[in-house]
Write a protein that holds these residues in place. Structure first.
Motif, mmCIF file in Angstrom:
data_model
loop_
_atom_site.group_PDB
_atom_site.id
_atom_site.type_symbol
_atom_site.label_atom_id
_atom_site.label_comp_id
_atom_site.label_asym_id
_atom_site.label_seq_id
_atom_site.Cartn_x
_atom_site.Cartn_y
_atom_site.Cartn_z
ATOM 1 N N ALA A 1 -13.281 -0.397 15.855
ATOM 2 C CA ALA A 1 -12.240 0.313 16.603
ATOM 3 C C ALA A 1 -11.534 1.328 15.705
ATOM 4 C CB ALA A 1 -11.236 -0.665 17.185
ATOM 5 N N PHE A 2 -10.964 2.344 16.322
ATOM 6 C CA PHE A 2 -10.381 3.448 15.552
ATOM 7 C C PHE A 2 -9.035 3.069 14.925
ATOM 8 C CE2 PHE A 2 -7.992 7.540 15.363
ATOM 9 C CZ PHE A 2 -8.798 8.158 14.425
ATOM 10 N N GLU A 3 -8.229 2.270 15.617
ATOM 11 C CA GLU A 3 -6.863 2.015 15.160
ATOM 12 C C GLU A 3 -6.617 0.610 14.640
ATOM 13 O OE1 GLU A 3 -4.667 3.089 18.655
ATOM 14 O OE2 GLU A 3 -4.514 5.193 18.048
ATOM 15 N N ILE A 4 -7.518 -0.344 14.934
ATOM 16 C CA ILE A 4 -7.297 -1.719 14.477
ATOM 17 C C ILE A 4 -8.600 -2.352 14.030
ATOM 18 C CG2 ILE A 4 -5.278 -2.154 15.953
ATOM 19 C CD1 ILE A 4 -7.174 -3.644 17.873
ATOM 20 N N PHE A 5 -8.473 -3.353 13.140
ATOM 21 C CA PHE A 5 -9.563 -4.277 12.856
ATOM 22 C C PHE A 5 -9.311 -5.529 13.690
ATOM 23 C CE2 PHE A 5 -10.118 -2.615 8.233
ATOM 24 C CZ PHE A 5 -10.924 -1.588 8.688
ATOM 25 N N ARG A 6 -10.352 -5.989 14.409
ATOM 26 C CA ARG A 6 -10.233 -7.197 15.219
ATOM 27 C C ARG A 6 -11.028 -8.332 14.588
ATOM 28 N NH1 ARG A 6 -11.323 -3.550 19.629
ATOM 29 N NH2 ARG A 6 -9.499 -3.237 20.940
ATOM 30 N N GLY A 7 -10.573 -9.558 14.825
ATOM 31 C CA GLY A 7 -11.328 -10.707 14.349
ATOM 32 C C GLY A 7 -11.121 -11.890 15.264
#
Length: 378
Positions: free
Chosen positions: A101-107
């Protein structure tokens, strides 16, 4: 790790003696992972292994806590009732990270069936280089701290070109070049880590958890456009690890918008989410229909993919990205373009559909990488 070898992800047959034990362990685990509740005799019959071999492997895997006995099978068969087995689905948990994603890292923290137990995210806030790497480490550490079972491994779907050692050769948006992300995470976390391109992770998710089991391509649309290819049960990476890097392929011969790469008319200029959003907003502000914009984007996607579908004889193309953009006129135009540009005799049965896995597709694909790498199942 089997995920990194290029072999088929899902073992189905016996192999030569020198490779047999590791393969047969995976074969037993795979049978139970997919089918569950099987007796030793069932496993022997379904795998083609001898009962003695299966009993020996089951004893070993039970000692490791990977297989459990569920009790005796109910029924009216003569003789002693069979004892049912299953994979110990609570033995481990997995950490999956999505850096696309452009604005966040997800986990997410996931169970062995790919179910999400907990989620976390870290704002990117323009971080690049070492700062971005530090945020990946922090995201993984936060999820590991929430685990209620041992961690089997950490899987990461990263943008850019990623080699077999988990080195991100190039991810311009994150300022990474030759970034040894897999080695860095493994050192910091003291756990098995696998890093792959995000579209490759997504196609593995579709294979493991989305019901896709034939030759297929998954096209992931976001701030860029990439694809993952699954052929003969194996992930296609390419000679330079860049298979599926479609975003900067020029589509058509009639120009197009300027691309950040310096060319005109790259697929990203037609299909990337920011470009489509901007064009749709402008159309709505002018009181115009958005369908022509979506259909033109779908037509260019079809133009780009038709030669690939034709050359590889793919059974399925799956789209992953914003459903409000992809599912409708855009997909319809893609299908029409495939039909017009491939041989109907051979490709009329091609399935084009949206993924059913939504925003979790990359984290679940990262989990599939770990399952394949650590246990040989998918």
């Amino acid at each position: 790790m089997e995920f990194m070898t290029g072999r088929a992800l899902r073992p189905t047959t016996k192999v030569l003696p020198e490779h047999a034990r590791s393969h047969n362990r995976s074969l037993v685990l795979q049978t139970l992972y997919r089918a569950g509740e099987r007796s030793r005799a069932d496993v022997a019959r379904e795998t083609g292994l001898t009962r003695v071999t299966v009993s020996d492997l089951v004893a070993e895997l039970m000692a490791e806590g990977l297989i459990i006995e569920l009790g005796q099978r109910e029924g009216s068969r003569p003789g002693k009732p069979a004892t049912l087995l299953d994979l110990n689905r609570g033995a481990y948990q997995i950490v999956g990270l999505d850096l696309s994603a452009f604005e966040i890292f997800r986990g997410a923290l996931l169970d062995l069936d790919g179910g999400v137990i907990a989620r976390a995210e870290v704002p990117l806030a323009g971080s690049t280089g070492a700062d971005a790497t530090a945020k990946v480490v922090a995201l993984a550490e936060g999820l590991i701290a929430q685990a209620t079972a041992p961690i089997l491994g950490v899987g990461v779907g990263s943008p850019g070109v990623v080699d077999l050692a988990g080195v991100v050769l190039a991810a311009p948006n994150l300022g990474w070049r030759d970034e040894p992300l897999q080695a860095t995470l493994a050192s910091r976390l003291a756990l098995p880590v696998l890093v792959a391109n995000d579209a490759n992770a997504a196609v593995l998710a579709e294979h493991s958890f989305g019901g896709a089991d034939s030759d297929m391509m998954l096209v992931k649309v976001g701030h860029g456009v990439g694809a993952g290819l699954l052929l003969g049960g194996s992930l296609l990476r390419g000679s330079r690890f860049a298979a599926g890097e479609l975003g900067h392929v020029v589509v058509g011969t009639h120009g197009g918008a300027d691309c950040v790469c310096g060319k005109k008319g790259c697929l990203e200029t037609w299909l990337a989410t920011p470009r489509l959003d901007a064009a749709i907003s402008a159309a709505r502000a002018s009181g115009n229909s958005t369908d022509p914009i979506l259909r033109e984007a779908g037509r260019h996607l079809g133009i780009a993919l038709a030669p690939v579908v034709g050359a590889l004889d793919l059974a399925e193309v799956v789209l992953s990205g914003p459903a409000e953009l992809l599912d409708g006129p855009l997909m319809e135009a893609t299908i029409e373009t495939f039909a017009a540009r491939t041989m109907a005799e051979f490709h009329s049965g091609l399935i084009v559909r949206m993924t059913t896995l939504g925003e979790d597709i990359v984290v679940r694909g990262a989990a599939a990488m770990v399952l394949s790498g650590q246990l040989g199942v998918s």
